[in-house]
Design a protein around this motif. Structure first.
Motif, mmCIF file in Angstrom:
data_model
loop_
_atom_site.group_PDB
_atom_site.id
_atom_site.type_symbol
_atom_site.label_atom_id
_atom_site.label_comp_id
_atom_site.label_asym_id
_atom_site.label_seq_id
_atom_site.Cartn_x
_atom_site.Cartn_y
_atom_site.Cartn_z
ATOM 1 N N TYR A 141 -2.259 -1.313 -3.726
ATOM 2 C CA TYR A 141 -3.494 -0.210 -3.679
ATOM 3 C C TYR A 141 -2.715 0.934 -2.925
ATOM 4 O O TYR A 141 -1.720 1.086 -2.366
ATOM 5 C CB TYR A 141 -4.538 -0.855 -2.846
ATOM 6 N N HIS A 142 -3.476 2.098 -2.803
ATOM 7 C CA HIS A 142 -3.440 3.292 -2.007
ATOM 8 C C HIS A 142 -4.709 3.366 -0.971
ATOM 9 O O HIS A 142 -5.657 3.139 -1.410
ATOM 10 C CB HIS A 142 -3.311 4.487 -2.806
ATOM 11 N N PRO A 143 -4.474 3.385 0.072
ATOM 12 C CA PRO A 143 -5.679 3.582 1.267
ATOM 13 C C PRO A 143 -6.491 4.430 0.787
ATOM 14 O O PRO A 143 -7.992 4.597 0.893
ATOM 15 C CB PRO A 143 -5.021 3.844 2.706
ATOM 16 N N PHE B 213 0.814 -1.305 -0.068
ATOM 17 C CA PHE B 213 -0.039 0.077 0.134
ATOM 18 C C PHE B 213 0.843 1.236 0.080
ATOM 19 O O PHE B 213 1.665 1.356 0.974
ATOM 20 C CB PHE B 213 -0.822 0.077 1.298
ATOM 21 N N ASP B 214 0.636 2.133 -0.986
ATOM 22 C CA ASP B 214 1.413 3.456 -0.923
ATOM 23 C C ASP B 214 0.238 4.135 -0.044
ATOM 24 O O ASP B 214 -0.569 4.487 -0.617
ATOM 25 C CB ASP B 214 1.463 3.702 -2.368
ATOM 26 N N THR B 215 1.084 4.698 1.128
ATOM 27 C CA THR B 215 0.303 5.410 1.993
ATOM 28 C C THR B 215 0.921 6.681 2.150
ATOM 29 O O THR B 215 1.808 6.994 2.561
ATOM 30 C CB THR B 215 0.499 4.508 3.565
ATOM 31 N N GLU B 216 0.106 7.523 1.400
ATOM 32 C CA GLU B 216 0.639 8.813 0.941
ATOM 33 C C GLU B 216 -0.326 10.138 1.343
ATOM 34 O O GLU B 216 0.474 11.050 1.050
ATOM 35 C CB GLU B 216 1.109 8.667 -0.515
ATOM 36 N N ASP B 217 -1.532 10.073 1.325
ATOM 37 C CA ASP B 217 -2.261 11.219 1.386
ATOM 38 C C ASP B 217 -2.326 11.813 2.572
ATOM 39 O O ASP B 217 -2.784 11.550 3.600
ATOM 40 C CB ASP B 217 -3.679 10.776 0.885
ATOM 41 N N THR C 270 7.829 13.706 0.202
ATOM 42 C CA THR C 270 6.813 14.525 0.170
ATOM 43 C C THR C 270 6.009 14.347 -0.905
ATOM 44 O O THR C 270 5.026 15.015 -1.503
ATOM 45 C CB THR C 270 7.219 16.132 0.155
ATOM 46 N N HIS C 271 6.511 13.300 -1.705
ATOM 47 C CA HIS C 271 5.579 12.692 -2.742
ATOM 48 C C HIS C 271 5.553 13.417 -3.953
ATOM 49 O O HIS C 271 6.311 13.632 -4.975
ATOM 50 C CB HIS C 271 4.127 12.027 -2.445
ATOM 51 N N SER C 272 4.440 14.105 -4.165
ATOM 52 C CA SER C 272 4.207 15.135 -5.343
ATOM 53 C C SER C 272 4.546 16.472 -5.394
ATOM 54 O O SER C 272 4.244 17.034 -6.329
ATOM 55 C CB SER C 272 2.618 14.815 -5.903
ATOM 56 N N TYR D 60 9.137 2.887 2.493
ATOM 57 C CA TYR D 60 9.245 4.352 2.463
ATOM 58 C C TYR D 60 8.803 4.737 0.959
ATOM 59 O O TYR D 60 8.947 3.965 -0.039
ATOM 60 C CB TYR D 60 10.794 4.697 2.675
ATOM 61 N N HIS D 61 7.990 5.921 0.918
ATOM 62 C CA HIS D 61 7.665 6.144 -0.473
ATOM 63 C C HIS D 61 7.880 7.820 -0.818
ATOM 64 O O HIS D 61 6.952 8.439 -1.146
ATOM 65 C CB HIS D 61 5.855 5.914 -0.320
ATOM 66 N N SER D 62 9.006 8.089 -0.423
ATOM 67 C CA SER D 62 9.539 9.355 -0.444
ATOM 68 C C SER D 62 9.094 10.294 0.567
ATOM 69 O O SER D 62 8.226 10.128 1.384
ATOM 70 C CB SER D 62 9.063 10.152 -1.838
HETATM 71 ZN ZN LIG Z 1 2.566 7.042 -4.370
#
Ligand SMILES: [Zn+2]
Length: 497
Positions: free
Chosen positions: A230-232, A33-37, A96-98, A92-94
């Motif tokens: 997925y992403h939550p 899961f990319d947990t990012e929002d 600050t992402h976007s 880890y998914h960066s």
């Molecule tokens: Zn992402």
């Protein structure tokens, strides 16, 4: 009664044998899961619900968490979400992402060393926060969107991250795990990637059918790994949180960030219900096992490391590199071009020093070259060299990668340079001669060969960088040139059974 019991004993004794004879090929499923929002608080609850449902079912997933998301959970006092996540693998998914500039954008003009340092400068704080908040070093990393770059690999290794877990198109090997950049990659899985839609209706039945198709195909191949991600936030938002704010290079100030639109509650509930059934369906399959990134690292551990390479191995490699060559796949292990480069160089350096091949050589793993070969200027272009001059070059090469931990871009023999592949082919021929005749050659002829592993790296195009967060028309030819140079480190990851 007594007879019946004996029959039962006999059957009980036979069943394990029958079962092992018909044991299905192992199929591993890695759920991540990319947990990012970090905008919508409802994403915190969706994350917790997913983590807790999976824990209750005894399934461990890998949650790749954005640094800012971890900090937001902490600020919002969501120790309950953090505790639920801690029961899974933490990735880890960066940081600050976007937020602009994204990783591939700020690395587009960077070289190897400066790119590695810059990624580390920008991304280490996020890893430090994950470690502080979750109490562990993230085991895996994957880039935001398709913001991939090869310079991230050595930096990730420096940060203690061992697995590259994501999905994009820049590099891949037969839709299964592979080694690249000194890390296990579960990447570009394409035909072995399964995603059930979360849109209700026939989502579940179609998702189950898709899983069955991939499962059957992998079983026919003798087993392997299925990647599911997925992403939550997909459960709770009607549009992606980052596309609302950072689309096509947009760079609004934090005070202007807008939350994404929410999905109606009934849709969210349907998506959870379908997902829970989907996971139970997979878990019930014979021979299928859910595995985390940590478990994948063990299942696909590189058995070339720590192996003793003897005379027959050295001779086989020396022969392989004198013509067009790929990575080498052997019984239970695989060797990348860079692996063969160091094995032959270390073998030859010992021959230079002692006039004999050591009984066993251990692999030194290094990165590929940092830039494409440029022939030296001037009139020299010798077709042969003395063994003394070549021997000096062999020792210099071994010393080079012990200092720089990567292949040289060129190998110097006096005032002229050889490309890494010319050097390796020339080295292979001289080692073969030594091993088959027992005597050192007086001189060596310049040889050439071609590497073929670059074909696993995509060509640069705007399509490769289609992520909605990139500026319109973005592409990154230098990133992909470096990616091809690092194909020297590419090899299949083999399942240890
Ligand atoms: Zn992402």
């Amino acid at each position: 009664m007594r007879k019946a019991c004996l029959s039962l004993v006999l059957i009980a004794a036979l069943v394990p044998a029958l079962r092992s004879a018909r044991a299905p090929a192992p199929v591993y499923v890695t759920l991540w899961f990319d947990t990012e929002d970090y905008l919508l608080p409802q994403d915190d609850d969706a994350t917790k619900r997913l983590a807790e449902f999976l824990s209750q079912l005894g399934v461990r997933a890998t949650f790749k968490i954005v640094g800012e998301k971890a900090r937001v959970l902490e600020r919002r006092g969501r120790s309950d979400v953090i505790a639920a996540l801690k029961r899974h693998d933490i990735g880890y998914h960066s940081n600050t992402h976007s937020q602009q500039p994204t990783i591939a954008v700020y690395l587009q003009n960077a070289g190897w060393e400066d790119g590695r340092a810059e990624f580390k400068r920008r991304e280490q704080p996020g890893v430090d926060d994950i470690r502080r908040i979750f109490g562990v070093t993230p085991v895996a990393y994957g880039q935001p969107g398709s913001a991939w770059a090869p310079q991230t690999y050595p930096a990730l290794r420096d940060m203690g991250i061992r697995v590259y877990l994501d999905e994009a198109d820049q590099v891949g090997l037969d839709d299964q795990p592979f080694y690249y950049g000194g890390m296990l990659n579960i990447f570009r899985m394409r035909s072995t990637l399964v995603r059930m839609a979360l849109s209700g209706g026939s989502s579940l039945t179609e998702g189950q059918a898709a899983f069955d198709r991939v499962h059957a195909a992998l079983t026919a191949r003798g087993g392997g790994t299925i990647s599911i991600y997925y992403h939550p936030n997909e459960w709770v938002q009607a549009e992606f949180w980052d596309a609302v704010n950072f689309r096509r290079g947009a760079n609004p100030a934090p005070g202007e960030w807008k939350p994404p639109r929410m999905r109606p509650a009934a849709e969210t509930e349907q998506a959870f219900a379908d997902f829970e059934k989907f996971v139970r369906f997979i878990k019930a399959k014979d021979g299928v096992r859910f595995v985390t990134a940590t478990e994948l690292a063990q299942l696909y551990a590189d058995r070339a490391l720590g192996r003793d390479f003897g005379r027959a191995d050295v001779l086989a490699i020396a022969r392989a590199v004198q013509k067009d060559f790929d990575f080498l796949k052997s019984d239970g292990y695989a060797l990348s071009g860079a692996d063969m480069f160091t094995l032959l160089t270390d073998a030859a350096a010992a021959v230079v020093d002692t006039k004999k091949l050591p009984a066993a050589i251990r692999l030194t793993a290094i990165d590929g070259p940092a830039q494409a070969f440029t022939p030296s200027t001037g009139q020299l272009r010798s077709s042969s060299f003395s063994w003394d001059a070549f021997g000096t070059a062999i020792r210099d090469t071994a010393a080079y990668y012990r200092v720089h931990r990567r292949m040289p871009d060129e190998v110097w023999i006096g005032a002229e340079n050889l490309s890494p592949v010319e050097y390796l082919a020339t080295l292979g021929a001289s080692l073969e001669q030594f091993l088959t005749s027992g005597t050192l050659p007086a001189g060596v002829d310049r040889k050439s060969a071609r590497t073929t592993f670059e074909r696993y790296v995509a060509e640069d195009s705007t399509k490769l960088w289609g992520w909605i967060i990139f500026p319109e028309g973005f592409h990154a030819p230098r990133v992909m040139e470096l990616a091809r140079l690092q194909a020297w480190t590419l090899k299949p990851a083999l399942l240890n059974r």
